[in-house]
Design a protein around this motif. Structure first.
Motif, PDB file in Angstrom:
ATOM      1  N   TYR A  88       0.422  -1.070  -0.215  1.00 49.44           N
ATOM      2  CA  TYR A  88      -0.166  -0.336  -0.292  1.00 49.44           C
ATOM      3  C   TYR A  88       0.398   1.019   0.150  1.00 49.44           C
ATOM      4  O   TYR A  88       0.789   2.015  -0.608  1.00 49.44           O
ATOM      5  CB  TYR A  88      -0.810  -0.169   1.202  1.00 49.44           C
ATOM      6  CG  TYR A  88      -1.274   1.158   1.529  1.00 49.44           C
ATOM      7  CD1 TYR A  88      -2.638   2.195   0.499  1.00 49.44           C
ATOM      8  CD2 TYR A  88      -1.209   1.740   2.191  1.00 49.44           C
ATOM      9  CE1 TYR A  88      -3.230   3.414   0.733  1.00 49.44           C
ATOM     10  CE2 TYR A  88      -1.429   2.980   2.526  1.00 49.44           C
ATOM     11  CZ  TYR A  88      -2.386   3.618   1.946  1.00 49.44           C
ATOM     12  OH  TYR A  88      -3.165   5.014   2.119  1.00 49.44           O
ATOM     13  N   GLY A  89       1.422   1.342   0.733  1.00 46.27           N
ATOM     14  CA  GLY A  89       2.562   3.006   1.309  1.00 46.27           C
ATOM     15  C   GLY A  89       3.302   3.325  -0.492  1.00 46.27           C
ATOM     16  O   GLY A  89       4.117   4.015  -1.528  1.00 46.27           O
ATOM     17  N   ALA A  90       3.261   1.551  -1.116  1.00 47.04           N
ATOM     18  CA  ALA A  90       5.156   1.525  -2.140  1.00 47.04           C
ATOM     19  C   ALA A  90       4.038   1.968  -3.496  1.00 47.04           C
ATOM     20  O   ALA A  90       4.459   3.023  -4.308  1.00 47.04           O
ATOM     21  CB  ALA A  90       5.330   0.032  -2.699  1.00 47.04           C
ATOM     22  N   ALA A  91       2.784   2.044  -3.237  1.00 40.64           N
ATOM     23  CA  ALA A  91       1.785   2.370  -4.215  1.00 40.64           C
ATOM     24  C   ALA A  91       1.759   3.734  -4.045  1.00 40.64           C
ATOM     25  O   ALA A  91       1.849   4.432  -5.471  1.00 40.64           O
ATOM     26  CB  ALA A  91       0.511   1.231  -4.300  1.00 40.64           C
ATOM     27  N   LEU A  92       1.268   4.357  -2.906  1.00 35.93           N
ATOM     28  CA  LEU A  92       1.036   5.398  -2.662  1.00 35.93           C
ATOM     29  C   LEU A  92       2.516   6.921  -2.587  1.00 35.93           C
ATOM     30  O   LEU A  92       1.758   7.549  -3.971  1.00 35.93           O
ATOM     31  CB  LEU A  92       0.744   6.375  -1.252  1.00 35.93           C
ATOM     32  CG  LEU A  92       0.039   7.013  -0.840  1.00 35.93           C
ATOM     33  CD1 LEU A  92      -0.405   7.062   0.645  1.00 35.93           C
ATOM     34  CD2 LEU A  92       1.256   7.965  -0.201  1.00 35.93           C
TER      35      LEU A  92
END
Length: 351
Positions: free
Chosen positions: A281-285
């Motif tokens: 999730y963090g990487a995508a954001l």
């Protein structure tokens, strides 16, 4: 030497460095008189950029590396070497702004936008944007060339100084390439972020300027190792502070757009730690930061994962390690005090 005396010495250095730089810029600009009417815009933009803003931090490291090696505070050669490093820095900033398509630097329009405006205001033929980028590249190369002109005046130890100076420039160019390549790949871990920061910023800001001052003074080879033990952790702390400012800094203070590093997908230790802790999730954001809402969401993620707190703690640890390294011996007391003061300035700077 008392801290207040060292502070005054550093302040005087800034004045002396600016005076030396002014004379160099005027001398080198006059050599371009063949440009005719086009000389005036160059004179206004490039020397104006070099003179405006900046704390002359890298020349200060050159100076205190020189003093650590037993150099005289009155030696004009160390001012020449400091000017050379400052001109390389100006070149790097101008070219970096073109690569990053940046809009502001030191609170002003970047050189390529300034020159695009010059083209547009005169109704010249062709693309104003392309003209601005092309002339900014030329101005960056000119600052790089003037750095060599400065170094020529660094005294009888020019060969040793040139060897260090060449290494400094090669490393910062290689570090910049690593930065671009990792941003394009959109992946990387904390170790890779550390390698980028070491070569893009740490060595070029702290270690090599210290080595350059040491070379100009003809310092003992063993002292280089002490200076490196101080410089490498401090260089990492400097870059970490830069990363924090790139995400959270106030544009009115830093002179750079807020969140620009996030929009450009810069690969830093700060974002790498956030990625590792936040998962997919963090990487995508972090991979899809565009507008201001995205910037705010990315900031919130970095804070929530504890990446910001970890960065601040690491900065403190790195500075302590750097200052402790000066106790290894061989560094005069006044240079220890001066370098400790510079470590504090580099780690807590606001711009």
């Amino acid at each position: 030497m008392p801290m207040v005396a060292v502070t005054r010495e550093t302040d005087r250095l800034r004045e002396r460095m600016d005076h030396h730089l002014d004379r160099l810029l005027e001398r080198e600009t006059e050599k371009l008189a063949f440009l005719g009417e086009d000389l005036e815009v160059l004179r206004e933009v490039l020397p104006g950029f070099v003179r405006a803003g900046g704390k002359r931090l890298r020349p200060a490291f050159v100076y205190w590396g020189h003093r650590a090696a037993g150099g005289s505070p009155d030696d004009e050669a160390v001012l020449a070497a400091g000017c050379a490093v400052e001109l390389v820095h100006a070149s790097a900033l101008i070219l970096d702004d073109v690569m990053d398509e940046a809009g502001t630097r030191r609170g002003r329009p970047t050189v390529h936008l300034t020159m695009a405006g010059h083209h547009r205001a005169r109704g010249w033929w062709g693309s104003a944007g392309r003209f601005g980028e092309s002339t900014a590249i030329l101005f960056g190369l000119l600052a790089y060339t003037w750095a060599d002109a400065a170094l020529l005046h660094c005294g009888p130890r020019l060969p040793a100084a040139l060897e260090v100076f060449t290494q400094l420039r090669g490393e910062v160019i290689g570090g910049q390439y690593l930065d671009l390549a990792h941003a394009a790949r959109r992946r990387g871990d904390v170790a890779e972020a550390g390698r980028i920061s070491t070569y893009k910023s740490g060595k070029y800001t702290v270690e090599r300027p210290l080595h350059l001052g040491h070379a100009v003074a003809g310092g003992h080879p063993r002292l280089r190792a002490v200076l490196s033990a101080y410089a490498l952790p401090l260089g990492e702390a400097f870059q970490l502070r830069d990363d924090v400012l790139g995400v959270y800094g106030d544009p009115s203070v830093t002179g750079k757009p807020a969140g620009a590093d996030l929009r450009q997908g810069k690969h830093t230790r700060l974002t790498a730690v956030a990625r590792e802790r936040a998962g997919a999730y963090g990487a995508a954001l972090l991979d899809n930061v565009c507008g201001e809402d995205d910037v705010e969401a990315a900031r919130a993620l970095i804070t929530a994962t504890g990446a910001l707190e970890a960065a601040e703690e690491r900065i403190g640890d790195l500075v302590a390690r750097a200052v402790a390294a000066l106790g290894a011996g061989g560094v005069p007391d006044e240079a220890v005090t001066g370098l400790a003061e510079l470590a504090d300035l580099a780690a807590r700077r606001i711009a």
